[in-house]
Design a protein around this motif. Structure first.
Motif, PDB file in Angstrom:
ATOM      1  N   LEU A  12       0.853  -1.180   0.000  1.00 18.67           N
ATOM      2  CA  LEU A  12       0.000   0.000   0.000  1.00 18.67           C
ATOM      3  C   LEU A  12       0.890   1.232   0.000  1.00 18.67           C
ATOM      4  O   LEU A  12       1.753   1.376   0.878  1.00 18.67           O
ATOM      5  CB  LEU A  12      -0.894  -0.008   1.240  1.00 18.67           C
TER       6      LEU A  12
ATOM      7  N   ILE B  93       1.038   5.301   0.288  1.00 17.95           N
ATOM      8  CA  ILE B  93       0.261   6.428   0.812  1.00 17.95           C
ATOM      9  C   ILE B  93       0.910   7.733   0.355  1.00 17.95           C
ATOM     10  O   ILE B  93       2.083   7.988   0.648  1.00 17.95           O
ATOM     11  CB  ILE B  93       0.211   6.380   2.347  1.00 17.95           C
ATOM     12  N   SER B  94       0.152   8.563  -0.361  1.00 12.51           N
ATOM     13  CA  SER B  94       0.731   9.796  -0.919  1.00 12.51           C
ATOM     14  C   SER B  94      -0.136  11.024  -0.655  1.00 12.51           C
ATOM     15  O   SER B  94      -0.025  12.022  -1.359  1.00 12.51           O
ATOM     16  CB  SER B  94       0.934   9.640  -2.430  1.00 12.51           C
ATOM     17  N   SER B  95      -0.998  10.960   0.367  1.00 15.31           N
ATOM     18  CA  SER B  95      -1.796  12.131   0.730  1.00 15.31           C
ATOM     19  C   SER B  95      -1.814  12.283   2.239  1.00 15.31           C
ATOM     20  O   SER B  95      -1.687  11.298   2.984  1.00 15.31           O
ATOM     21  CB  SER B  95      -3.230  12.001   0.209  1.00 15.31           C
TER      22      SER B  95
ATOM     23  N   ALA C 139      -4.726  10.293   3.968  1.00 14.97           N
ATOM     24  CA  ALA C 139      -4.477   8.849   4.091  1.00 14.97           C
ATOM     25  C   ALA C 139      -3.388   8.568   5.125  1.00 14.97           C
ATOM     26  O   ALA C 139      -3.462   7.586   5.878  1.00 14.97           O
ATOM     27  CB  ALA C 139      -4.081   8.272   2.736  1.00 14.97           C
ATOM     28  N   ALA C 140      -2.367   9.431   5.186  1.00 19.45           N
ATOM     29  CA  ALA C 140      -1.305   9.278   6.191  1.00 19.45           C
ATOM     30  C   ALA C 140      -1.888   9.410   7.599  1.00 19.45           C
ATOM     31  O   ALA C 140      -1.486   8.695   8.525  1.00 19.45           O
ATOM     32  CB  ALA C 140      -0.216  10.320   5.965  1.00 19.45           C
TER      33      ALA C 140
ATOM     34  N   GLU D  26      -4.878   8.553   8.485  1.00 11.40           N
ATOM     35  CA  GLU D  26      -5.583   7.297   8.764  1.00 11.40           C
ATOM     36  C   GLU D  26      -4.607   6.208   9.212  1.00 11.40           C
ATOM     37  O   GLU D  26      -4.892   5.450  10.146  1.00 11.40           O
ATOM     38  CB  GLU D  26      -6.332   6.831   7.514  1.00 11.40           C
ATOM     39  N   ILE D  27      -3.457   6.144   8.545  1.00  8.40           N
ATOM     40  CA  ILE D  27      -2.474   5.102   8.853  1.00  8.40           C
ATOM     41  C   ILE D  27      -1.768   5.362  10.175  1.00  8.40           C
ATOM     42  O   ILE D  27      -1.626   4.464  11.011  1.00  8.40           O
ATOM     43  CB  ILE D  27      -1.416   5.009   7.718  1.00  8.40           C
TER      44      ILE D  27
ATOM     45  N   VAL E 289       3.306  -1.144   4.013  1.00  9.77           N
ATOM     46  CA  VAL E 289       2.847   0.226   3.789  1.00  9.77           C
ATOM     47  C   VAL E 289       4.044   1.165   3.625  1.00  9.77           C
ATOM     48  O   VAL E 289       4.904   1.261   4.515  1.00  9.77           O
ATOM     49  CB  VAL E 289       1.962   0.716   4.951  1.00  9.77           C
TER      50      VAL E 289
ATOM     51  N   ILE F 190       4.883   5.125   3.088  1.00  5.45           N
ATOM     52  CA  ILE F 190       4.312   6.471   3.178  1.00  5.45           C
ATOM     53  C   ILE F 190       5.256   7.440   2.483  1.00  5.45           C
ATOM     54  O   ILE F 190       6.411   7.621   2.901  1.00  5.45           O
ATOM     55  CB  ILE F 190       4.080   6.878   4.641  1.00  5.45           C
TER      56      ILE F 190
END
Length: 431
Positions: free
Chosen positions: A11, A13-15, A18-19, A21-22, A325, A327
């Motif tokens: 996964l 993550i590039s926003s 979303a970061a 959330e993680i 994941v 990031i």
């Protein structure tokens, strides 16, 4: 973005949302580290704090590091070391500028200074002088290997490729060289104990004291001690020297920003030759320059990967347990949704702005966030700010050629240095 690297679900993550959330909303789910082969070889089989699986062992190790080395109180206690080594760096530059008209190799000077500070704080003495450039090369090789893509992590039957390329031989050699160094340091401290007082001169003494006096539910053996020392050493040298390198690069590319910073620093210094750590809290523009450098040039552009511990529904998508994941801190910090003119170096954006870089604001996360965020942000900024303030206070700087011709290429590795060392001409400032 969901991908499959061989048999491993990935996964990306590039926003900022979303970061968040993680690393906040579901931080406990994504608190594991993936069992990467290079971590096994280079980081004592996951026994260090950075790569250890999430659990009680990891919590105890992290607590030791934060309490005894990385807390604000501990960082302040080593102020004299930082100021002394920064002063020595300034003297080297003065000597170079007076004895030759050649530009100074700032990349090398910054690496040496951050290395010397960390050696004194963590290991109790300097180790760079006796090994010279060989020691610096060992550090560079280590971070390059730590950040390498190992195909066997994702496609086990292709693991022979890493053997054929020589990766495993190189990694084991570098790991052995570092282990020999740390073994000697620990043995020296064990043979010359300072007693059971809780006052210590370096982190090795702290760990040996904990080994003798505390029960943590698992043994603090020599391997654990070396693993923690390696963490502090790698995290405290390469990342900080990278930040310094890119800070000066951007200042040299933008003489108007350099001038504005110099005016602030000289105003705070009020005629004194050296900047002290007490001065730094009065330098808002310096703080903005550092934040903007971290935004454009995070030392670790793809944060250290995480791994999901259980199945979870994330923004309407099913994420399986064991998903790796990544990031993309670099992309998040250049997202035009959150940043005006994101490709431009504009420290002013952080003036009168509440956004910080230490993990609370997800638009810029150079140190990560949450349980697995880097606990060394206070230490890193203390070293970086002091060195940078003195560099611009004590010298006027210019590039050997035109600023437009400055090569901005990046190196490949766990951290992202300049590919070509930063060379600049220093002229001692006269009041």
């Amino acid at each position: 973005m969901r991908l499959n690297f061989g048999r491993v679900p990935v996964l990306v993550i590039s926003s900022a949302d979303a970061a968040h959330e993680i690393m906040k909303t579901h931080d406990h789910v994504f608190a594991n580290r993936p069992p990467k082969i290079n971590y096994d070889i280079l980081l004592y089989n996951f026994r260090d704090v950075s790569s250890a699986p999430y659990g009680e062992y990891w919590r105890q190790l992290r607590s030791i590091c934060v309490l005894h080395l990385l807390s604000a109180k501990s960082v302040r206690s080593f102020r004299a070391v930082r100021e002394e080594e920064t002063g020595l760096m300034m003297e080297k530059i003065k000597h170079c500028s007076s004895s030759t008209s050649l530009p100074a190799n700032l990349s090398e000077l910054m690496a040496t200074t951050t290395n010397d500070i960390v050696c004194r704080v963590v290991l109790g003495r300097k180790y760079s002088g006796e090994n010279g450039k060989g020691f610096s090369k060992l550090l560079m090789d280590f971070t390059e290997l730590l950040g390498a893509f190992v195909v066997g992590d994702y496609v086990p039957w292709l693991d022979w490729f890493s053997h054929l390329s020589g990766y495993y031989a190189r990694a084991k050699k570098v790991a052995k060289q570092f282990d020999d160094l740390l073994e000697g340091v620990v043995e020296d401290h064990m043979n010359n104990p300072k007693g059971d007082s809780d006052e210590h001169d370096d982190f090795v003494e702290v760990l040996l004291w904990i080994q003798r006096t505390e029960s943590l539910g698992f043994p603090i053996d020599k391997t654990v001690i070396k693993a923690l020392l390696l963490d502090m050493f790698i995290a405290g040298t390469d990342t900080i020297s990278t930040l310094l390198e890119w800070s000066m690069t951007e200042l040299l590319r933008h003489p108007n920003i350099m001038k504005k910073l110099q005016e602030e620093v000289k105003r705070v210094a009020n005629g004194r030759t050296h900047i002290t750590e007490e001065d730094l809290s009065h330098m808002k523009y310096l703080n903005a320059v550092v934040k903007e450098t971290l935004r454009l040039h995070p030392s670790i552009p793809l944060l250290v990967p995480r791994e999901s511990r259980q199945d979870i529904k994330l923004n309407g998508h099913h994420i399986k347990a064991g998903t790796r994941v990544f990031i993309n801190a670099w992309a998040i910090a250049r997202d035009p949704t959150h940043w005006d003119q994101p490709e431009e170096f504009k420290p002013e954006r952080f003036l009168n702005c509440s956004i910080d870089v230490k993990g609370k604001d997800f638009q810029v996360i150079p140190f990560g966030a949450g349980r697995r965020g880097c606990p060394g942000a206070v230490y890193a900024t203390a070293v970086n700010d002091l060195v940078l303030a003195n560099l611009v206070h004590q010298f006027n700087w210019e590039l050997p050629g035109a600023a437009e011709g400055l090569d901005m290429s990046e190196s490949f590795g766990f951290t992202v240095h300049r590919k070509i060392p930063l060379m600049a001409i220093a002229t001692p400032y006269k009041n």
